[in-house]
Design a protein around this motif. Structure first.
Motif, PDB file in Angstrom:
ATOM      1  N   PHE A   1      -8.553  -0.079  -6.731  1.00 25.11           N
ATOM      2  CA  PHE A   1      -8.089  -1.193  -7.547  1.00 25.11           C
ATOM      3  C   PHE A   1      -7.322  -0.693  -8.765  1.00 25.11           C
ATOM      4  O   PHE A   1      -7.516   0.446  -9.220  1.00 25.11           O
ATOM      5  CB  PHE A   1      -9.280  -2.023  -8.041  1.00 25.11           C
ATOM      6  CG  PHE A   1      -9.740  -3.087  -7.093  1.00 25.11           C
ATOM      7  CD1 PHE A   1      -9.177  -4.346  -7.112  1.00 25.11           C
ATOM      8  CD2 PHE A   1     -10.759  -2.830  -6.181  1.00 25.11           C
ATOM      9  CE1 PHE A   1      -9.618  -5.334  -6.256  1.00 25.11           C
ATOM     10  CE2 PHE A   1     -11.205  -3.804  -5.319  1.00 25.11           C
ATOM     11  CZ  PHE A   1     -10.631  -5.072  -5.355  1.00 25.11           C
TER      12      PHE A   1
ATOM     13  N   ILE B   1     -10.198  -6.242 -13.666  1.00 25.77           N
ATOM     14  CA  ILE B   1     -10.190  -6.660 -12.270  1.00 25.77           C
ATOM     15  C   ILE B   1     -11.134  -7.843 -12.157  1.00 25.77           C
ATOM     16  O   ILE B   1     -12.298  -7.758 -12.558  1.00 25.77           O
ATOM     17  CB  ILE B   1     -10.658  -5.519 -11.347  1.00 25.77           C
ATOM     18  CG1 ILE B   1      -9.867  -4.241 -11.638  1.00 25.77           C
ATOM     19  CG2 ILE B   1     -10.500  -5.900  -9.886  1.00 25.77           C
ATOM     20  CD1 ILE B   1     -10.544  -2.987 -11.106  1.00 25.77           C
TER      21      ILE B   1
ATOM     22  N   PRO C   1     -11.932   0.794 -12.431  1.00 22.21           N
ATOM     23  CA  PRO C   1     -11.825   0.720 -10.967  1.00 22.21           C
ATOM     24  C   PRO C   1     -12.846   1.578 -10.236  1.00 22.21           C
ATOM     25  O   PRO C   1     -13.196   1.282  -9.090  1.00 22.21           O
ATOM     26  CB  PRO C   1     -10.397   1.223 -10.696  1.00 22.21           C
ATOM     27  CG  PRO C   1      -9.648   0.921 -11.954  1.00 22.21           C
ATOM     28  CD  PRO C   1     -10.640   1.147 -13.054  1.00 22.21           C
TER      29      PRO C   1
END
Length: 252
Positions: free
Chosen positions: A102, A114, A189
């Motif tokens: 991500f 995110i 991430p």
């Protein structure tokens, strides 16, 4: 130094062997190990990580070392606080995420992170586009809960949130609050692992996803289908064939 490198990377290898034994028999440990290391560190391969660790001499202040130590803790149940999250994105991006990792968004209501819904059906209306839904295991760590517009959170970053003592912002649904359905935002991430994919109802989205993920393996990332009931956006369980949102058995 080699012993310290083994100490950092050894638990990842063990985790891969336990979690992906079927894929290990079919493709071997290097494929799975490289993918897990890439997810955690953002670097391309195990040799690249080893080269980096030697260059920084396993410094505790190094971001890569910190990510590896956090992964070790999550494998052993140390500081991990994992929940399921659902993220919808366009086909190309879904493929890139599955093949690498991500990336944090440039902007958002809760900051530059995110974003995840807590149920697959809740992605409808949150994402500004159609496309596959990625089912993820997210280590949310220390959670900051919000349910009102107490202050502007859109400028939140990993550094600013960590300075407050948190790793994640969780927006709780409330009447007149920030959101009508729960969602949360993670800023690192390395805390996210894709564990499944709900296919888009638009075939081209799925083709674009697979086209951007040349190393895709359904044993590592199972694909699920969406409910075929009109108006339902739930995810169907592979084994029972039952939609988690409406309880309907698909095809019946």
């Amino acid at each position: 130094t080699d012993d310290e490198i083994q100490c950092l990377l050894g638990p990842i290898a063990s985790h891969c062997e336990e979690a992906y034994h079927q894929d290990l028999r079919r493709h071997g440990a290097p494929l799975v190990m490289n993918r897990e290391v890439q997810r955690i560190t953002g670097l391309g391969s195990v040799p690249e990580v080893i080269h980096h660790l030697r260059s920084v001499r396993i410094s505790d202040s190094d971001p890569i070392v910190q990510k590896l130590r956090r992964a070790m803790a999550s494998y052993s149940g140390g500081s991990s606080n994992s929940i399921r999250g659902y993220h919808r994105t366009v086909g190309e991006s879904a493929g890139q995420i599955m093949s690498t990792a991500f990336r944090c968004s440039d902007r958002g209501m809760l900051g530059k992170g995110i974003y995840f819904a807590t149920k697959p059906e809740d992605v409808e209306g949150k994402a500004a586009h159609t496309g596959p839904v990625l089912e993820c295991e997210v280590d949310v760590g220390r959670v900051k809960y919000v349910d009102s517009y107490a202050r502007d959170l859109s400028r939140t970053t990993l550094a600013s949130l960590n300075a407050e003592g948190y790793d994640c912002i969780y927006a709780r649904a409330s009447r007149g609050g920030i959101v009508s359905r729960d969602e949360f935002c993670i800023f690192d991430p390395a805390r996210v692992r894709v564990i499944g994919t709900m296919l888009s109802q638009t075939p081209m989205d799925n083709l674009k996803m697979l086209g951007n993920c040349p190393g895709f393996n359904p044993l590592l990332t199972p694909m699920r289908v969406g409910c075929d009931k009109r108006g339902c956006n739930g995810m169907v369980d592979n084994r029972s064939g039952v939609c988690g949102a409406c309880g309907r058995r698909v095809g019946s």
